[in-house]
Write an enzyme that holds these catalytic residues in place. Structure first.
Site, short mmCIF file in Angstrom:
data_model
loop_
_atom_site.label_atom_id
_atom_site.label_comp_id
_atom_site.label_asym_id
_atom_site.label_seq_id
_atom_site.Cartn_x
_atom_site.Cartn_y
_atom_site.Cartn_z
N TRP A 1 0.76 -1.13 -0.02
CA TRP A 1 0.07 0.20 0.02
C TRP A 1 0.77 1.21 0.02
O TRP A 1 0.34 2.39 -0.79
CB TRP A 1 -1.08 -0.05 1.35
CG TRP A 1 -2.19 -0.86 0.84
CD1 TRP A 1 -2.46 -2.14 1.55
CD2 TRP A 1 -3.17 -1.01 -0.17
NE1 TRP A 1 -3.33 -2.75 1.16
CE2 TRP A 1 -3.85 -2.22 -0.09
CE3 TRP A 1 -3.54 -0.09 -1.11
CZ2 TRP A 1 -4.90 -2.63 -0.92
CZ3 TRP A 1 -4.53 -0.30 -2.21
CH2 TRP A 1 -5.13 -1.36 -1.88
N ASP B 1 -1.16 6.64 6.42
CA ASP B 1 -2.59 5.63 5.87
C ASP B 1 -2.63 4.78 6.88
O ASP B 1 -1.93 3.76 7.28
CB ASP B 1 -1.98 5.10 4.52
CG ASP B 1 -3.02 4.11 3.95
OD1 ASP B 1 -4.22 4.00 4.93
OD2 ASP B 1 -2.91 3.37 3.06
N LYS C 1 -12.79 -1.24 7.46
CA LYS C 1 -11.93 -2.26 8.24
C LYS C 1 -12.45 -2.08 9.75
O LYS C 1 -13.62 -2.70 10.36
CB LYS C 1 -10.72 -2.37 8.29
CG LYS C 1 -9.99 -2.62 6.90
CD LYS C 1 -9.28 -1.63 6.31
CE LYS C 1 -8.58 -2.02 5.14
NZ LYS C 1 -8.57 -2.96 4.12
N1 PLP Z 1 -4.48 1.56 2.15
C1 PLP Z 1 -4.47 0.49 3.02
C2 PLP Z 1 -3.46 0.12 4.11
C3 PLP Z 1 -5.51 -0.42 2.52
O1 PLP Z 1 -5.53 -1.72 3.41
C4 PLP Z 1 -6.26 -0.31 1.60
C5 PLP Z 1 -7.21 -1.26 1.22
O2 PLP Z 1 -7.35 -2.24 1.75
C6 PLP Z 1 -6.15 0.81 0.98
C7 PLP Z 1 -5.19 1.85 1.08
C8 PLP Z 1 -6.96 1.27 -0.47
O3 PLP Z 1 -8.35 1.50 0.12
P1 PLP Z 1 -9.30 1.96 -0.54
O4 PLP Z 1 -10.13 0.72 -1.31
O5 PLP Z 1 -10.47 2.55 0.51
O6 PLP Z 1 -9.15 2.98 -1.57
#
Ligand code: PLP
Length: 360
Positions: free
Chosen positions: A101, A172, A196
């Site tokens: 991520w 994040d 989550k």
């Molecule tokens: N960042 C992290 C740590 C994630 O776990 C996720 C999705 O699981 C995301 C970003 C992407 O999130 P979204 O699908 O809400 O854009």
């Protein structure tokens, strides 16, 4: 039979919250209508929005000089919103690369600036880990440093608290927010997709220090502009009202559980139960260095990968759902967010022990 859902997200919500939402679905607060059918500008919904914000502030002890924004677009929209709002005239930002991520955020940031990608992945005694923060070499001229304290796919966590002087720290927290107490004042911006520990997918929480407002690049889409969102109380356009309402119910539930100290205690206990079991077994393995093991997402592999399919079939029949690891990693992954009770983790390890006896 009871089902325990180990999905990494969208994930399990507290059953008490779902029951309350079900009860109120068609007749919310005696209005004879659902909360999702009323105007976001009605006094009734504004009350929902304000209460949700206050409860989140109470839970995370958010200092007064921080704004709380509720937005669309998930965490990925923030991969763009962060550089657009924080770079100003600067063309440089530091991006810590600790996993999937964090890396995705770097790729998106490349559209707006030259991110300094700082690879902090390392091996510790043959296990995957993260270099200590003192070894992260940041650039004096960068506008901010971005990192992801909990890598949902890899199950790698950075628990060390950031302390980089005046550098604006952006995190994040999608898969770890509200899992334990934290010190918001160490951050410039915190963001998290809801699906989550907050609520259903479709809403995103952003916590931004107020001195960082007013710097957005002029081409920033209004719906991503923190200043615009703040001035409109997160209602620049029609917000995801039902997700906002459900998130508010989750915040109340968290308070009723005893807040983040108690939730953190439970989360630590749940994670320790699973890691201890995996570590004692030769049949299962977790490849993450102990200091970087996530409380929320626990990947594990079977010694014989040929058994993955039957493990997934049998676990599903036993009411243990969504244990398949992310497609980029394979193996298994158990996500243990706030709504997962210890009983769910105990049911998982009991199943794993039985599976090992039969197939080991
Ligand atoms: N960042 C992290 C740590 C994630 O776990 C996720 C999705 O699981 C995301 C970003 C992407 O999130 P979204 O699908 O809400 O854009």
């Amino acid at each position: 039979a009871q089902v325990f859902n180990f999905s990494a997200g969208p994930a399990m919500l507290p059953v008490e919250v779902l029951r309350q939402a079900q009860q109120e679905l068609c007749d919310w607060q005696g209005l004879g209508t659902s909360v999702m059918e009323i105007s976001h500008r009605s006094k009734e919904f504004i009350q929902v929005a304000e209460t949700a914000e206050q409860d989140l502030r109470d839970l995370l002890k958010i200092p007064e000089n921080y704004k709380v924004l509720f937005s669309h677009g998930g965490a990925r929209a923030q991969f763009s919103a962060v550089p657009l709002n924080l770079l100003g005239d600067n063309n440089q930002a530091d991006y810590i690369d600790g996993g999937y991520w964090a890396h995705s955020a770097i790729e998106e940031a490349q559209k707006y600036c030259s991110p300094n990608a700082i690879d902090v992945k390392t091996q510790i005694d043959g296990l995957s880990g993260i270099k200590p923060m003192k070894d992260w070499v940041l650039n004096d001229k960068s506008a901010y440093v971005h990192y992801c304290p909990n890598e949902t796919i890899g199950g790698i966590a950075i628990d060390e608290q950031p302390d980089f002087g005046d550098k604006v720290v952006v995190a994040d927290l999608s898969s770890t927010i509200l899992s334990r107490p934290m010190d918001v004042s160490r951050y410039g911006v915190i963001y998290a997709g809801a699906q989550k520990n907050i609520g259903p997918a479709g809403i995103t929480v952003i916590i931004v220090r107020e001195d960082l407002l007013g710097k957005a690049r002029k081409e920033t889409p209004s719906i991503l502009d923190y200043t615009v969102l703040n001035e409109c109380d997160s209602m620049f356009n029609t917000p995801p009202t039902f997700a906002w309402y459900l998130s508010g119910l989750v915040f109340k539930w968290l308070k009723a559980q005893g807040g983040l100290i108690e939730i953190g205690r439970r989360n630590q206990e749940k994670a320790a139960h699973l890691y201890d079991f995996v570590d004692r077994s030769d049949f299962y393995r977790n490849g993450i260095a102990p200091a970087n093991r996530s409380w929320m997402n626990v990947p594990f592999q079977l010694a014989d990968g040929n058994l993955d399919k039957v493990f997934l079939e049998e676990s599903k029949s036993a009411g243990l759902h969504a244990l398949k690891g992310h497609r980029v990693l394979g193996g298994m992954r158990a996500s243990l967010y706030n709504a997962m009770p210890l009983a769910g983790v105990q049911a998982l390890t009991a199943f794993m022990a039985d599976f090992e006896r039969r197939h080991g």
